[in-house]
Scaffold this active site. Sequence first.
Site, PDB file in Angstrom:
ATOM      1  N   ASP A  42       0.455  38.081 -51.282  1.00 60.20           N
ATOM      2  CA  ASP A  42       0.389  38.544 -49.901  1.00 60.20           C
ATOM      3  C   ASP A  42       1.047  39.886 -49.672  1.00 60.20           C
ATOM      4  O   ASP A  42       0.771  40.568 -48.685  1.00 60.20           O
ATOM      5  CB  ASP A  42       1.186  37.560 -49.015  1.00 60.20           C
ATOM      6  CG  ASP A  42       0.337  36.407 -48.563  1.00 60.20           C
ATOM      7  OD1 ASP A  42      -0.884  36.559 -48.498  1.00 60.20           O
ATOM      8  OD2 ASP A  42       0.919  35.350 -48.264  1.00 60.20           O
TER       9      ASP A  42
HETATM   10  C1  GLC Z   1       3.175  32.271 -50.095  1.00 62.80           C
HETATM   11  C2  GLC Z   1       1.872  32.099 -49.354  1.00 62.80           C
HETATM   12  C3  GLC Z   1       0.692  32.120 -50.297  1.00 62.80           C
HETATM   13  C4  GLC Z   1       0.741  33.334 -51.178  1.00 62.80           C
HETATM   14  C5  GLC Z   1       2.081  33.444 -51.878  1.00 62.80           C
HETATM   15  C6  GLC Z   1       2.212  34.720 -52.676  1.00 62.80           C
HETATM   16  O1  GLC Z   1       3.420  31.151 -50.849  1.00 62.80           O
HETATM   17  O2  GLC Z   1       1.852  30.893 -48.643  1.00 62.80           O
HETATM   18  O3  GLC Z   1      -0.507  32.078 -49.584  1.00 62.80           O
HETATM   19  O4  GLC Z   1      -0.311  33.260 -52.096  1.00 62.80           O
HETATM   20  O5  GLC Z   1       3.111  33.409 -50.933  1.00 62.80           O
HETATM   21  O6  GLC Z   1       2.292  35.842 -51.888  1.00 62.80           O
END
Ligand code: GLC
Length: 803
Positions: free
Chosen positions: A494
Amino acid sequence: MKYGYFDDKNKEYVITNPRTPVKWINYIGTLDFGGFVDHTGGALICKGDPSLNRIVKYIQQMPSSEFKGETLYLRFKQGGGYKIFSPLFVPTLDPYDLYECHVGLGYTRIISEFYGIRTECVIFIPIHNAREIREVKITNKTGKDLELDAVSVVEYTHFDAVRQFNNADWLPQTMQSRCIREKSGLLTLIQYAFMRRETNVNFFTSSHPISSFESDRKRFLGNNEYGTWSNPLSLQMEELASYEAHRGDNIGALLHHLGSFKPGETKSFITQLGQEQNFEKGRYGIEKYRSPEAVKKAFTEMNGFWDEFLNRIQVETPDSNMNRMLNIHNPRQCFITKNWSRYLSYYQLGIGTRGIGFRDSSQDVMGVIDRIPEESKKLLRQLMMVQRKNGSAMHSFNPLTMEGSKGETEELPDRPQYYGDDHLWIVLAVTAYLKETGDIEFLQEVIPYYEKDEDGRPLERGTVLDHIKRALNFTRNDKGQHNLPHLGFADWNDTVNLRTGAESLFNTHLYGKGLLEMSELCSYLGDMVVVKYYKDEYDKLKKTFNQTSWDGEWYIRYFDPDGTPLGSHKNVHGKIYSNAQSWSLISGMAPSGRAEKALDSLNKLLNTSKGIKLSWPGFNGYDQTKGGITTYPPGAKENGGIFLHTNPWVVIAEAMMGRGERAYEYYNQINPAAKNDIADEYECEPYVYAQNILGDEHPQFGLARNSWLTGTASWMYQAGTRFILGIRPRYDGLEIDPCIPKKWDGFKAVRKYKNAIYNIEVKNPKHINKGISKLKVDGKEIKGNIAPVFGDVKTHFIEAVME
Ligand code: GLC
């Protein structure tokens, strides 16, 4: 320091010291009605949605010593007044002689002894009857006669969780409580926000007569709230004021005069907290669950659910920590993530638009398909309902309204307004469901796409097959300058938000894996023209990938729009990323030679004794061109932290290569059960996976955070059962393809698959890592390593020999 121990026989973890480094929680009920209970009896409960219909006010950020949501006080006469204490430890923090919090499957049982008074409080939610039950049993162990009162307390929140915290004017004027005195002489407090008086009424009641109550926090704490939760002044009075709050901070406090206890005598009562349209609608259930027999029955029924859930797969390996996780705690955590996605936990506050994550739940569901296929199918349907016509997906949705959200894209309006990976996960989830269940008809079910007309009617619908094809098609047409899939706002990670036009190698792999799954499915369906279409695309992608993305010792992770790589030796920060290596194996795109090298580089540069880091070196300062990752200090979360979700992908990659020692080492080094002895460093619950552990670039290396709601649960479960133990459902049967440490003599597993029971024994007489040479099915040797689909409900014996 240890804070507790595992009791495998009772499938519990028992906390024996309530001063845990952070609150350790347990889940009760489901998203339909439920929430979590912390180990000192505080609870956060909602019905249907923590953001839009929350019942209990629980503020995670308050110190652990504070009252949070619910508690229980006991009192006895002392001097001229009362000695008041909580048998749940918080908020009075009295010295105790015994404290045990049994974290069970669907229930928490707290047993304590203070001042010679033993209390046992069981907290759970019956499966089909939405109410939080607290059954309290109190025993006089003082050796003398004792007169005791008990006061059960809940603090309510406005149903709109955000408003509770951002509005202190309108909101308190809406909150009201009323008392309903029943013919039986018992009493129920009801509480509601004024505009929901006719539709959503919270109730709080006891099986025991209530001599008085309080529903206004200010009056309960006393002295204009200069009384405190640790010493509520109203409890010094013989009776509470029985005041029906017309506004303000509403609570429910029920005073039980339990009368005198002979030495050794036990008395009990049951409280219920729930929500109904109105009291009359709730009356039947309220009366029913005042009976200890009904509560016992509901408790037994709930245990039955968990037995059935767990018994569908049980394993017996030489590693007791692994058995404990695979047989009890890991599947339980998968059930919780399937329910709550990333919505409500001690760290995910369940506020605002976060809701059910598209990519998150698509992965979570893969961890429970083998145990609750019907519920999994329901979730798959919901997910596809928030897929757009063009095949991409909303980032998350609200489970009550089915309203989708675009995630954090709105914070950076100049960046793409979709995530490049979300929609692709559904291809993996649907095909996993089909392989487990054989429910091929599901592919023909028609599900609407997200976009609606003015009257809220869907603009377009398509079959499940159409949905997954459109998902792949979206990415097929969404490529950048190297002809590799675009990043979008972000991919799985993210926090890397590169400028519009960037390419993602993660999306490349996820797309590639999706193409492989689709080819396999279409070949099972006999549609060879379509198989060729997907195969050709896959081959092209693989070629392009290998021509552009090999950095010499490992694979690159992203390309900026100008072609600059990220995840390359040329970068100062973020030289190497774990996912770029593991997924090159999972997608089948790394040729041998490069595959080993990529994983060896990962081992050299990213592995630590406490888990594999997501990337290295961490960025050290905010950089708008990279996005969220640079908001963290080096070593935290996605910025070079041990982001546990990605560790099982490396386990899977190593297992695919047949390197059983590494696969097992990586599996073990993050097993929370093995952290029990270092709880002061690790801090989180040892019975569930956490999302992240601070990496070795951070001064607090080893500290875990964000337990429970993480994709780690589903993927560790898949890595453990489907790759280390290698028991993998396929369209044509159950493949047995373990990759284990050489020292193991073998292992056993019992697994339900398409209604039959597979009683599996794997023998490893030559002590190798991988390779089944012989497979016997019900005593007869068969070719290959796939146990067939039996089409019956019998038990079949599968014996596999590794040679
Ligand atoms: C958090 C989010 C997930 C994402 C991960 C890596 O766990 O919920 O959707 O893939 O972070 O950024």
